[in-house]
Design a protein around this motif. Sequence first.
Motif, PDB file in Angstrom:
ATOM      1  N   VAL A 264       0.816  -1.275   0.029  1.00 40.28           N
ATOM      2  CA  VAL A 264       0.142   0.103   0.084  1.00 40.28           C
ATOM      3  C   VAL A 264       0.756   1.170  -0.010  1.00 40.28           C
ATOM      4  O   VAL A 264       0.808   2.232  -0.940  1.00 40.28           O
TER       5      VAL A 264
ATOM      6  N   GLN B 299      -4.951  -0.461  -2.242  1.00 40.18           N
ATOM      7  CA  GLN B 299      -5.624   0.187  -1.249  1.00 40.18           C
ATOM      8  C   GLN B 299      -5.568  -0.510   0.199  1.00 40.18           C
ATOM      9  O   GLN B 299      -5.911  -1.673   0.123  1.00 40.18           O
TER      10      GLN B 299
ATOM     11  N   ASN C 236      -7.148   1.164   9.523  1.00 43.35           N
ATOM     12  CA  ASN C 236      -7.425   1.576   7.994  1.00 43.35           C
ATOM     13  C   ASN C 236      -9.013   1.084   7.634  1.00 43.35           C
ATOM     14  O   ASN C 236      -9.566   1.700   6.549  1.00 43.35           O
TER      15      ASN C 236
END
Length: 435
Positions: free
Chosen positions: A258, A265, A368
């Motif tokens: 990433v 993503q 995340n």
Amino acid sequence: MREVTFKEALAVWIRIGFLSFGGPAGQIALMHQIIVDEKKWLDEPRFLHALNYCMLLPGPEAQQLATYVGWLLHGVKGGVVAGVLFILPGAIAIFALSWLYVSLGDVAVVEGVFFGLKAAVLAIVVQAMIRIGRRALKGKLMLALAVAGFMALFVFGLPFPLVVLSAAIIGYTAARRTTTPGSTQSEPASSTEPVVRVGTRRAALVCLLLWLLTLGGLLVLLGPDNVFSQIAVFFSKMATVTFGGAYAVLAYVAQQGVENFGWLQPGEMLEGLGLAETTPGPLILVTQFVGFLAAYREAGIEPSLLYASLGACLTLWVTFLPCFLWIFAGAPYVEKLRANKALSAALAAVTAVVVGVIANLALWFAVNALFTEHFRITTFGMDMSLPVPQSVDLAMAVLSAVAFILVFRLRMGVLSLLGILATLGALWVFWTAWV
């Protein structure tokens, strides 16, 4: 160890390949049930002997255990067949799902399914951390190593290989210092004689040459900046440091994929892990998904399924070829390695620090998945990413809470958990689109 025909073994390896769900713990339990209890091909000490050796190696221990047992039964041919069949069903499934992912990723139902899988994976990773922690963190040194591993990765951003190597050195040194002169350092000679299978050294050399030729050929022909060269080099490095199984290295793969390469993503890494959890085979097959997306998007042309397929195959090749190398190079001397107390202590230290590595993975995924905005702290030697509290994704938080209840209160299995959360995710996307 009784005589086993190759045809009989082939049928069993196919069976194990299609039933190897549940991560390394479930896969090892499955092999134990079939090979030791049902077929009685190996006795308990021999099976554990092989498992201990595979735990010393980088890479997926369950796949390497299958390779070792296959080698023990039928030499190099048996090892190759057992190792490949352990991987093949899951690899084909991940390959097909990766195609569907890039082809149908914009369809609402697909987005919803993967949205739900993220929540399920968070609970699964935390559960893995707790299970490994209960087995590994025995004593103050092991607990300290786990905490140090977490701090080194999450707070200071130190390289994963450095953390693993440091733990191994600490464990090895501690064992050497606590050994008193004249103490027993190994088991009786009768239990440490090498096992000989014709052609094993040659097979190890062939694996090494194929690996080096792949790396060298791509670097010379395509250059170091080409995505295929990057895939080959990165996953080859990973194959040499993946102690502790897939969960331990996923933080390293995710952060590099990433933040460094920009191949995918953060949420896509969770989705890839969800795909790997739903299919048989080692969880490290998630790297195949990463290589697929990397080549799909970064090949220097328009997104291409052909390039993506080549990227996935290359990732599989450089990830698993070293696994066969480690087995064929070391299996004949496994008894000697197992008898060495200092090496066993090094393994115990690595296993302890892996708990901290998995904690870093769990927190990195949570940050995340649950928050859409983050900020970075880079003062006083620190290098960590923290969430902006106001950016919490409430829907993901609710689904994650459901996942944790199903895992820790209702003790639901992996496949049922993923099915329920995928369904809830799809329903959520449909509901938001409707209103």
